[in-house]
Design a protein around this motif. Structure first.
Motif, PDB file in Angstrom:
ATOM      1  N   GLU A  37      -0.076  -2.820  -1.095  1.00 44.34           N
ATOM      2  CA  GLU A  37       1.087  -2.116  -0.641  1.00 44.34           C
ATOM      3  C   GLU A  37       0.741  -0.441  -1.119  1.00 44.34           C
ATOM      4  O   GLU A  37       1.018   0.425  -0.511  1.00 44.34           O
ATOM      5  N   LYS A  38       0.215  -0.482  -2.227  1.00 39.97           N
ATOM      6  CA  LYS A  38      -0.159   0.976  -2.733  1.00 39.97           C
ATOM      7  C   LYS A  38      -1.247   1.646  -1.943  1.00 39.97           C
ATOM      8  O   LYS A  38      -1.451   2.878  -1.463  1.00 39.97           O
ATOM      9  N   ARG A  94      -2.023   0.831   1.333  1.00 40.98           N
ATOM     10  CA  ARG A  94      -1.332   0.980   2.599  1.00 40.98           C
ATOM     11  C   ARG A  94      -0.546   2.145   2.407  1.00 40.98           C
ATOM     12  O   ARG A  94      -0.555   3.214   3.560  1.00 40.98           O
ATOM     13  N   GLU A  95       0.178   2.549   1.395  1.00 41.44           N
ATOM     14  CA  GLU A  95       0.897   3.770   1.025  1.00 41.44           C
ATOM     15  C   GLU A  95      -0.134   5.086   1.138  1.00 41.44           C
ATOM     16  O   GLU A  95       0.179   6.099   1.815  1.00 41.44           O
ATOM     17  N   GLN A 112      -1.593   4.986   5.329  1.00 41.05           N
ATOM     18  CA  GLN A 112      -0.949   4.783   6.275  1.00 41.05           C
ATOM     19  C   GLN A 112       0.533   5.788   6.199  1.00 41.05           C
ATOM     20  O   GLN A 112       1.293   5.702   6.883  1.00 41.05           O
ATOM     21  N   ALA A 113       0.249   6.647   5.299  1.00 40.99           N
ATOM     22  CA  ALA A 113       1.508   7.729   5.299  1.00 40.99           C
ATOM     23  C   ALA A 113       1.499   8.484   6.548  1.00 40.99           C
ATOM     24  O   ALA A 113       0.361   8.500   7.064  1.00 40.99           O
ATOM     25  N   ASP A 152      -2.470   5.296  -8.311  1.00 37.93           N
ATOM     26  CA  ASP A 152      -1.512   6.069  -8.175  1.00 37.93           C
ATOM     27  C   ASP A 152      -2.071   7.633  -8.578  1.00 37.93           C
ATOM     28  O   ASP A 152      -1.567   8.633  -8.078  1.00 37.93           O
TER      29      ASP A 152
END
Length: 317
Positions: free
Chosen positions: A35-36, A38-39, A42-43, A117
């Motif tokens: 998920e991270k 993709r963040e 794909q932002a 992050d």
């Protein structure tokens, strides 16, 4: 990296501009690590009329990462094993020439998340900068030297101008160049607007000053097909701006949308403002796109690559 080829025998990298292949175990792909990632990739691109991801991302399980996939131009590889030392490592030309590989090594998914992050913007910037450099390298093979000389004479700057751009209009402080093509019956326009003004204060870097100055120029020089139509910033929508280092000079980059007043055209633009301190003037470099039937990301990136070749003539070696 034991299977790294000799640099002289590497095949060319494969893939299109803006594509990233993520190599990640399936057990992590559908969890918080995936998920991270993709963040990160794909932002949404800032300043485009339709939703577009920063990169076109695809994922392959580590076990299936072999053969032609290893030639991908942009690779992002995540290894999570207890024996790993937590780190991020950047490699180039591992399995193909002109290839960028960013490795994430972590001893747990929590450690991987911390690394991701901490490096969200850095990872995005690294891949974008690599794509910009590739475009610039491509441009260097077929530059329009006569048009570049005219720009240097007029503005005291050096900027790469690739094929197909033609001079449309201008005056002593303005130059508008246009590249136009068709895909099927659909028109695509990329515009490059260069203009200067005397430097008065740092207020020239504000979003409102950029909009005001740009609108003044485009009203005069970038007219639409309909009577009394002209380009204007879509000021009801946000302007995305940030400070950048433009080949050693402080600059401000803006991304937003334009529309044609009294007509139905519109699209994204990227704008850079930089100061020529020696001559006490402001240089504006503006690239805009009209491609109503297509995604805009790569057309904007092509203009970004041109703008980022900018140098003040007196600073050249």
């Amino acid at each position: 990296m034991g299977d790294k080829l000799n640099s002289d025998s590497l095949p060319s990298s494969a893939g299109k501009y803006g594509e990233v292949l993520v190599v990640l175990d399936t057990s992590y792909e559908n969890g918080v690590v995936g998920e991270k990632i993709r963040e990160i990739f794909q932002a949404e691109v800032e300043g485009t009329p339709q939703s577009e991801p920063l990169f076109r991302m695809s994922t392959v399980n580590t076990e299936n990462f072999k053969s032609i996939l290893k030639r991908s131009r942009n690779l992002f590889k995540v290894s999570i094993e207890k024996s790993n030392q937590n780190k991020i490592k950047i490699d180039r030309d591992v399995w193909a020439s002109d290839q960028l590989l960013i490795n994430i090594y972590a001893n747990s998914k929590e450690s991987a998340l911390r690394i991701l992050d901490k490096n969200v913007e850095g990872i995005r910037d690294y891949y974008n900068q690599e794509e910009v450099k590739r475009l610039q390298k491509q441009y260097n093979n077929q530059l329009q030297s006569d048009l570049m000389a005219e720009v240097e004479e007029q503005f005291g700057i050096s900027i790469s101008i690739p094929p197909a751009f033609i001079k449309m209009s201008g005056d002593s402080s303005t130059l508008w160049l246009k590249k136009e093509k068709k895909i099927g019956d659909h028109q695509i326009i990329q515009g490059l607007l260069i203009y200067s003004q005397p430097y008065s204060s740092s207020g020239v870097f504000s979003d409102s000053a950029m909009i005001e100055n740009r609108d003044q120029k485009t009203k005069v020089f970038v007219e639409g097909a309909r009577e009394n139509s002209y380009m204007k910033v879509y000021d009801e929508l946000p302007v995305y701006s940030k400070e950048i280092n433009l080949n050693g000079l402080y600059a401000k980059e803006y991304r937003a949308l334009w529309h044609m007043e009294n007509d139905f055209m519109g699209g994204p633009f990227i704008h850079t403002t930089v100061i020529d301190e020696e001559n006490q003037k402001v240089i504006h470099l503006d690239g805009f796109v009209y491609a109503p039937k297509f995604t805009k990301r790569e057309y904007v990136r092509e203009l970004e690559a041109i703008i980022k070749t900018f140098k003040l003539s007196q600073t050249e070696a």
